[in-house]
Design an enzyme around this catalytic site. Structure first.
Site, PDB file in Angstrom:
ATOM      1  CG  HIS A 157     -12.330   0.403   7.401  1.00 16.01           C
ATOM      2  ND1 HIS A 157     -11.554   0.812   6.337  1.00 16.01           N
ATOM      3  CD2 HIS A 157     -13.615   0.396   6.952  1.00 16.01           C
ATOM      4  CE1 HIS A 157     -12.337   1.060   5.297  1.00 16.01           C
ATOM      5  NE2 HIS A 157     -13.576   0.815   5.639  1.00 16.01           N
ATOM      6  CB  ALA A 158     -11.475  -3.110  13.120  1.00 17.06           C
ATOM      7  CD  GLN A 174      -3.140   3.465  11.469  1.00 18.32           C
ATOM      8  OE1 GLN A 174      -2.300   3.775  10.623  1.00 18.32           O
ATOM      9  NE2 GLN A 174      -4.414   3.333  11.170  1.00 18.32           N
ATOM     10  CG  ASP A 222      -5.856  -1.848   8.281  1.00 18.72           C
ATOM     11  OD1 ASP A 222      -5.369  -0.894   8.888  1.00 18.72           O
ATOM     12  OD2 ASP A 222      -6.906  -1.755   7.621  1.00 18.72           O
ATOM     13  CD  GLN A 223      -7.628   1.266  12.460  1.00 12.52           C
ATOM     14  OE1 GLN A 223      -7.531   1.967  13.466  1.00 12.52           O
ATOM     15  NE2 GLN A 223      -8.696   1.296  11.676  1.00 12.52           N
ATOM     16  CG  HIS A 225      -4.595  -0.007   4.136  1.00  8.08           C
ATOM     17  ND1 HIS A 225      -3.703   0.942   4.572  1.00  8.08           N
ATOM     18  CD2 HIS A 225      -5.426   0.630   3.281  1.00  8.08           C
ATOM     19  CE1 HIS A 225      -3.976   2.104   4.011  1.00  8.08           C
ATOM     20  NE2 HIS A 225      -5.023   1.943   3.216  1.00  8.08           N
ATOM     21  CD  GLU A 284      -1.418   2.320   1.941  1.00  6.35           C
ATOM     22  OE1 GLU A 284      -1.861   3.441   1.597  1.00  6.35           O
ATOM     23  OE2 GLU A 284      -0.539   2.177   2.806  1.00  6.35           O
TER      24      GLU A 284
END
Length: 345
Positions: A287-288, A102, A290-291, A313, A12
């Site tokens: 979205h959660a 992050q 990759d975090q 990502h 990415e």
């Protein structure tokens, strides 16, 4: 120890890679040489929010950060001692506070004492999760992993001036519990918050109504609508964040208000995003996912969770984490989804 060379244009190739590279260097104690930072972007190199994120992670992480300036395409970082205490960071623009966190939160969990953070900047800006997504979706997942983080969103801030203020108290937790989320279980409720600042109430109401219409065949959807005033927000803007709470998980979707984009379209978009997660039977939203990988990689056991799609990502974070930590990832199709397994090395 020799510096570990990381190509910032891999996968990415955005700001997330740079933020996590410094965080992982601090956590692992491995010196870092990061090059080709955001090399394929229209404006390569570090922008204000990236710069703040790297400096913040390096300050809490101790050691020496070299070359971190606006527009820089390479930096060097020599890790030091990760210290607890009070820290204040100012993005200086509407750069995202959430994106700064992050790269900062994973480092703070390894401190020698509690970390108190105060960060000013943008809370609800494009190309970043809104602060209510952090509060309603991401931090609850960390709580399930045994991480203790208390957050207060004291003031919202928007493009172009920022001015938002978020404070956090982080307790050390270098080895969280494994993340286990393969089956979401029965849906319990769908809720959310739709807000604007210094704008008419009909705007968040229209966003909420459009999102509710997309999700109308589920049980009653309850979305709070709010207009923030002078003490709660700086500037004008808004966002809508939805959550679906199930027996075993929490799924989220979010979007930020944009000038010229109808409120109805914003509401429909976020409604369809959440609906896609529910229809797929995912346990963690894309979205959660990759975090959360960087936390699962440090857990004291095997993590397993199911997502509907493996994003670029996510693949980039997996590659990056494996450069620093003794951990193995596996990603495979599973019951119409993808199951990600994270095993300590």
């Amino acid at each position: 120890m020799s510096r570990l060379p990381i190509d910032g244009s891999f996968g990415e190739g955005g700001g997330q890679l740079s933020r996590y590279a410094v965080a992982l260097a601090a956590i692992s104690g491995r010196p870092l040489y990061l090059r080709n930072i955001r090399a394929r972007r229209a404006k390569p190199g570090l922008m204000a929010q990236h710069l703040t994120a790297l400096r913040a992670a390096a300050e809490v992480g101790g050691g020496l950060l070299e070359g971190a300036e606006l527009g820089a395409t390479e930096i060097y970082y020599e890790p030091g001692r990760i210290r607890g205490g009070e820290y204040h960071f100012d993005v200086g623009t509407a750069g995202s506070i959430v994106l700064v966190l992050q790269g900062l939160l994973p480092v703070a969990l390894h401190a020698d004492g509690p970390v108190h953070l105060s960060i000013t900047g943008g809370t609800d800006v494009r190309m970043a999760p809104p602060v209510d997504y952090l509060r309603l979706v991401f931090l609850p997942w960390l709580v399930r992993m045994g991480v203790r983080v208390h957050m207060e969103s004291l003031r919202h801030g928007y493009y172009p001036k920022g001015g938002g203020l978020v404070q956090l108290q982080v307790e050390p937790c270098s080895s969280p519990r494994p993340l286990l989320a393969e089956a979401p279980g029965a849906l319990q409720r769908i809720s959310g918050v739709s807000h604007v600042a210094h704008l008419p109430l009909h705007i968040p109401e229209r966003m909420a109504a459009a999102a509710s219409a997309v999700l109308a065949d589920f049980d009653a959807v309850q979305i709070e609508t709010r207009v923030l005033g002078d003490t709660e927000a700086f500037g004008t803007g808004g966002a809508i964040v939805l959550t679906a709470e199930t027996e075993n998980s929490v799924l989220g979707a979010a979007t930020v208000a944009e000038r010229g984009v109808p409120a109805e379209r914003l509401g429909e978009d976020v409604g369809h995003s959440l609906r896609a997660e529910l229809n797929a039977g995912a346990a963690i939203d894309i979205h959660a996912c990759d975090q959360l990988l960087i936390y699962a990689a440090q857990a004291r056991g095997i993590s397993r969770f199911a997502v509907r799609k493996v994003t670029e990502h996510t693949r980039t974070v997996i590659w990056l984490v494996e450069q620093f930590l003794p951990v193995r990832f596996s990603v495979e199709p599973w019951q119409g989804l993808y199951r990600i397994e994270v095993s300590p090395g």
